[in-house]
Design a protein around this motif. Structure first.
Motif: not given
Length: 261
Positions: A1-21
């Motif tokens: 089984m194989k999927i092609a995920a297509v489209g947006d990506n982004c960095i989730d920037l948790y500023e109050n935690l000073e972390k980026a995911f």
């Protein structure tokens, strides 16, 4: 089984935690699908900044094929996030190079080696979705909670598995909405209802699945986890109820930690 995920990506920037995911709807689905034992690729665009390198490395480290990611001069997309009591509060979105993303004929040829294409409302591929449909590749699409978005009417005719989210529960409005849009082409319409569970319509019946009670650390990625689990079930030949259970279980795993993945 194989999927092609297509489209947006982004960095989730948790500023109050000073972390980026790393994150983004199709990216998350690809990672969660791989977590379940499937294969996945991601097609999108990142900037030539540090966040772009971080995004590619993170996706690759999860075992997702990154060979079709493009790098453009500029900044990788960022979503500013605040975490309050386990609930994510989305702030400003900086689109960066995502504004220039568009799939090509070469991308569509790449998708043909997959069992399904997965995208969503912010994936920037609504203008070309019909080209994928014409190639006979099944399409799953996440419309999130934007029930009134013009993108619904534009794309629903080409979508096989349509996902929505709705916080009003299993009521008359959402059932009528589902029925109306089912007549436009999808094989299945699935609506996640948060802590109230999820419903699925196949043209003849509604199937309900309850949520799994658990402590919520961070709800980021819950809906994407559900989609990955559900589609894993579909491609495994499971019945609707079992697909819903797989989606629910996958989502309950994700909300127990901070960040999408």
């Amino acid at each position: 089984m194989k999927i092609a995920a297509v489209g947006d990506n982004c960095i989730d920037l948790y500023e109050n935690l000073e972390k980026a995911f790393p994150g983004g709807n199709p990216v998350n689905v690809a990672v969660y699908f791989k977590r379940l034992g499937g294969e996945a690729s991601y097609t999108g665009v990142v900037g030539d900044d540090e966040y772009g390198k971080f995004m590619i490395d993170a996706i690759r480290n999860k075992g997702v094929n990154v060979s079709n990611i493009k790098i453009l001069p500029g900044e990788t997309a960022i979503t500013h996030v605040e975490l309050v009591g386990g609930e994510r509060i989305l702030g400003d979105y900086e689109e960066g190079v995502m504004k220039d993303f568009k799939i090509s004929d070469e991308d569509i040829e790449f998708f043909k080696a997959h069992d399904m294409v997965v995208s969503g409302l912010w994936g920037m591929i609504e203008e070309d979705l019909y080209k994928i449909k014409e190639r006979g590749i099944p399409i799953a699409f996440d419309f999130a909670n934007k029930l009134d978005s013009p993108i619904v009417e534009k794309t629903i005719y080409d979508v096989d598995y349509a996902f929505f989210s709705y916080d009003g529960g299993d009521d008359g409005f959402i059932r009528e909405y589902i029925k109306k849009n089912y007549r436009k082409g999808p094989k299945l319409i699935i609506v996640t209802l948060g802590e109230k569970g999820s419903i699925c319509y196949d043209g003849t019946r509604f199937v309900y699945e309850k949520a799994i009670p658990c402590e919520v650390v961070d709800a980021m990625g819950a809906g994407d986890s559900y989609i990955a689990g559900f589609l894993f079930g579909v491609l495994s030949g499971k019945e609707i109820k079992e697909c819903m259970k797989m989606g629910t279980q996958n989502a309950s795993t994700t909300i127990k930690y901070c960040g999408a993945w």
